[in-house]
Design an enzyme around this catalytic site. Structure first.
Site, PDB file in Angstrom:
ATOM      1  N   ARG A   1      -2.549 -10.641 -12.189  1.00  0.00           N
ATOM      2  CA  ARG A   1      -1.085 -10.630 -12.157  1.00  0.00           C
ATOM      3  C   ARG A   1      -0.544 -11.958 -11.599  1.00  0.00           C
ATOM      4  NH1 ARG A   1      -3.017  -6.814  -8.370  1.00  0.00           N
ATOM      5  NH2 ARG A   1      -2.103  -6.805  -6.271  1.00  0.00           N
TER       6      ARG A   1
ATOM      7  N   LYS B   1       3.597   5.592  -3.781  1.00  0.00           N
ATOM      8  CA  LYS B   1       4.271   5.274  -2.512  1.00  0.00           C
ATOM      9  C   LYS B   1       5.187   6.399  -2.070  1.00  0.00           C
ATOM     10  CE  LYS B   1       3.848   0.300  -3.148  1.00  0.00           C
ATOM     11  NZ  LYS B   1       4.495  -1.041  -3.171  1.00  0.00           N
TER      12      LYS B   1
ATOM     13  N   ASN C   1       3.451  -1.909  -9.866  1.00  0.00           N
ATOM     14  CA  ASN C   1       4.771  -2.025  -9.239  1.00  0.00           C
ATOM     15  C   ASN C   1       5.729  -1.085  -9.948  1.00  0.00           C
ATOM     16  OD1 ASN C   1       4.560  -5.650  -8.891  1.00  0.00           O
ATOM     17  ND2 ASN C   1       3.974  -4.091  -7.418  1.00  0.00           N
TER      18      ASN C   1
ATOM     19  N   HIS D   1       3.832 -12.852  -7.934  1.00  0.00           N
ATOM     20  CA  HIS D   1       3.658 -12.489  -9.356  1.00  0.00           C
ATOM     21  C   HIS D   1       4.854 -11.671  -9.839  1.00  0.00           C
ATOM     22  CE1 HIS D   1       2.848  -8.307  -8.224  1.00  0.00           C
ATOM     23  NE2 HIS D   1       2.159  -8.812  -7.213  1.00  0.00           N
TER      24      HIS D   1
ATOM     25  N   HIS E   1       0.864 -13.056  -3.866  1.00  0.00           N
ATOM     26  CA  HIS E   1       1.255 -11.640  -3.792  1.00  0.00           C
ATOM     27  C   HIS E   1       2.196 -11.386  -2.601  1.00  0.00           C
ATOM     28  CE1 HIS E   1      -2.018 -10.704  -6.659  1.00  0.00           C
ATOM     29  NE2 HIS E   1      -2.511 -11.809  -6.122  1.00  0.00           N
TER      30      HIS E   1
ATOM     31  N   ARG F   1       2.377   0.313   5.808  1.00  0.00           N
ATOM     32  CA  ARG F   1       2.915  -0.632   4.824  1.00  0.00           C
ATOM     33  C   ARG F   1       3.376  -1.945   5.462  1.00  0.00           C
ATOM     34  NH1 ARG F   1       8.230  -0.853   1.181  1.00  0.00           N
ATOM     35  NH2 ARG F   1       7.358  -2.123  -0.505  1.00  0.00           N
ATOM     36  N   ARG F   2       3.969  -1.901   6.636  1.00  0.00           N
ATOM     37  CA  ARG F   2       4.631  -3.084   7.183  1.00  0.00           C
ATOM     38  C   ARG F   2       4.293  -3.420   8.640  1.00  0.00           C
ATOM     39  NH1 ARG F   2       4.742  -4.336   2.923  1.00  0.00           N
ATOM     40  NH2 ARG F   2       6.474  -4.848   1.501  1.00  0.00           N
TER      41      ARG F   2
ATOM     42  N   HIS G   1      -5.605  -6.037   0.979  1.00  0.00           N
ATOM     43  CA  HIS G   1      -6.386  -4.883   0.508  1.00  0.00           C
ATOM     44  C   HIS G   1      -5.747  -3.634   1.119  1.00  0.00           C
ATOM     45  CE1 HIS G   1      -9.604  -2.087  -0.261  1.00  0.00           C
ATOM     46  NE2 HIS G   1     -10.295  -2.998  -0.909  1.00  0.00           N
ATOM     47  N   TYR G   2      -5.322  -2.689   0.296  1.00  0.00           N
ATOM     48  CA  TYR G   2      -4.586  -1.532   0.786  1.00  0.00           C
ATOM     49  C   TYR G   2      -5.481  -0.346   1.120  1.00  0.00           C
ATOM     50  CZ  TYR G   2       0.455  -2.061   1.243  1.00  0.00           C
ATOM     51  OH  TYR G   2       1.717  -2.361   1.706  1.00  0.00           O
TER      52      TYR G   2
ATOM     53  N   GLU H   1      -3.739 -10.308  -2.768  1.00  0.00           N
ATOM     54  CA  GLU H   1      -2.871  -9.327  -2.085  1.00  0.00           C
ATOM     55  C   GLU H   1      -3.646  -8.703  -0.916  1.00  0.00           C
ATOM     56  OE1 GLU H   1       0.703  -7.664  -2.515  1.00  0.00           O
ATOM     57  OE2 GLU H   1      -0.418  -7.926  -0.652  1.00  0.00           O
TER      58      GLU H   1
END
Ligand SMILES: O=C(O)[C@H](O)COP(=O)(O)O
Length: 251
Positions: free
Chosen positions: A63, A101, A18, A12, A185, A117-118, A92-93, A90
């Site tokens: 989005r 962030k 963002n 998106h 996403h 995050r990664r 789920h955070y 996306e």
């Protein structure tokens, strides 16, 4: 080659969160004006490359839905058959949804920030069902069995819930020689790229996907990428945007 398969991945355009550098996940934020422009430009890039989608698959988040609508409307493909699924949502955070962030990085340090995050298999803390940023009772997920409704996800969880859709919905469209557009996403596309390119659990940490720039995969008879990593339709813009995504949190 004529008998190869055409898959286009499109993250998106820039979203409101963002732009604010907030973890978003399943929170259903809209595009910014810049994100809308990115989506329209993404459509033009598809047309200029001769990649007119025959079928569209999106997440159930606005989005991604609006990005696909703006891109396809720009090239008169707004009418193509469309499927929408939570499986392309996306990541789920968890309890990071809504968090800044940069503040998260400052509060927990680089190692923990990057793990959440990664990393491939370390999820953020669980989000309470009644949190203001929880989707636990969102009607669009009402048909989802409780045990499938996430309160946080690591990338491995996203791979696990995305792959059934790859095999059951995306592959049949590709094998029918339809040009398939997936509007989704950053992390659901990282999960798909990981599968397509056979990226290791360690190496996927370094892969970031920019907003609004189509990533084209020509797939061979075995649905393997002819060009590993695919081809961004604006490589220069993609390289710059990827670096920006990588450095989010360090603002
Ligand atoms: O959900 C979000 O916060 C973003 O869309 C993806 O964020 P990330 O690039 O920090 O994973």
């Amino acid at each position: 080659m004529a008998d190869n398969y055409r898959l286009v991945l499109l993250r998106h355009g820039e979203s409101a969160w963002n732009a604010k550098n907030l973890f978003t996940g399943w929170v259903d934020v809209d595009l910014t004006a810049q994100g809308e422009e990115e989506a329209i430009r993404g459509g033009r890039l598809l047309r200029d490359r001769g990649l007119l989608p025959d079928v569209l698959h999106t997440s159930v988040l606005r989005r991604a839905i609006r990005t696909s609508q703006l891109a396809l409307n720009e090239i008169d493909r707004h009418w193509i058959p469309t499927s929408r699924t939570w499986r392309l949502n996306e990541r789920h955070y968890g309890a990071l949804q809504g968090k800044d962030k940069a503040q998260t990085l400052a509060e927990f340090g680089e190692e923990q920030f990057m793990l959440w995050r990664r990393s491939y298999d370390v999820p953020p803390p669980l989000l309470a069902e009644d949190d203001e940023y929880s989707q636990y009772h969102d009607p669009r997920y009402a048909a989802l069995p409780i045990e499938l409704r996430p309160r946080t996800e690591c990338l491995a969880d996203v791979v696990d819930r995305m792959l059934p859709y790859w095999y059951d919905a995306l592959v049949p469209d590709l094998l029918a020689h339809r040009t398939v557009l997936v509007a989704a996403h950053g992390n659901s596309l990282r999960a798909l790229v990981k599968h397509l390119d056979g990226v290791s659990d360690a190496d996927i940490a370094a892969l970031n996907i920019p907003t609004g720039i189509p990533l084209y995969y020509e797939l061979d008879a075995d649905l393997r990428p002819v060009t590993p990593g695919g081809e961004y339709l604006d490589p220069a813009a993609a390289a710059e945007a990827i670096e920006a995504v990588k450095n989010q949190g360090k603002k």
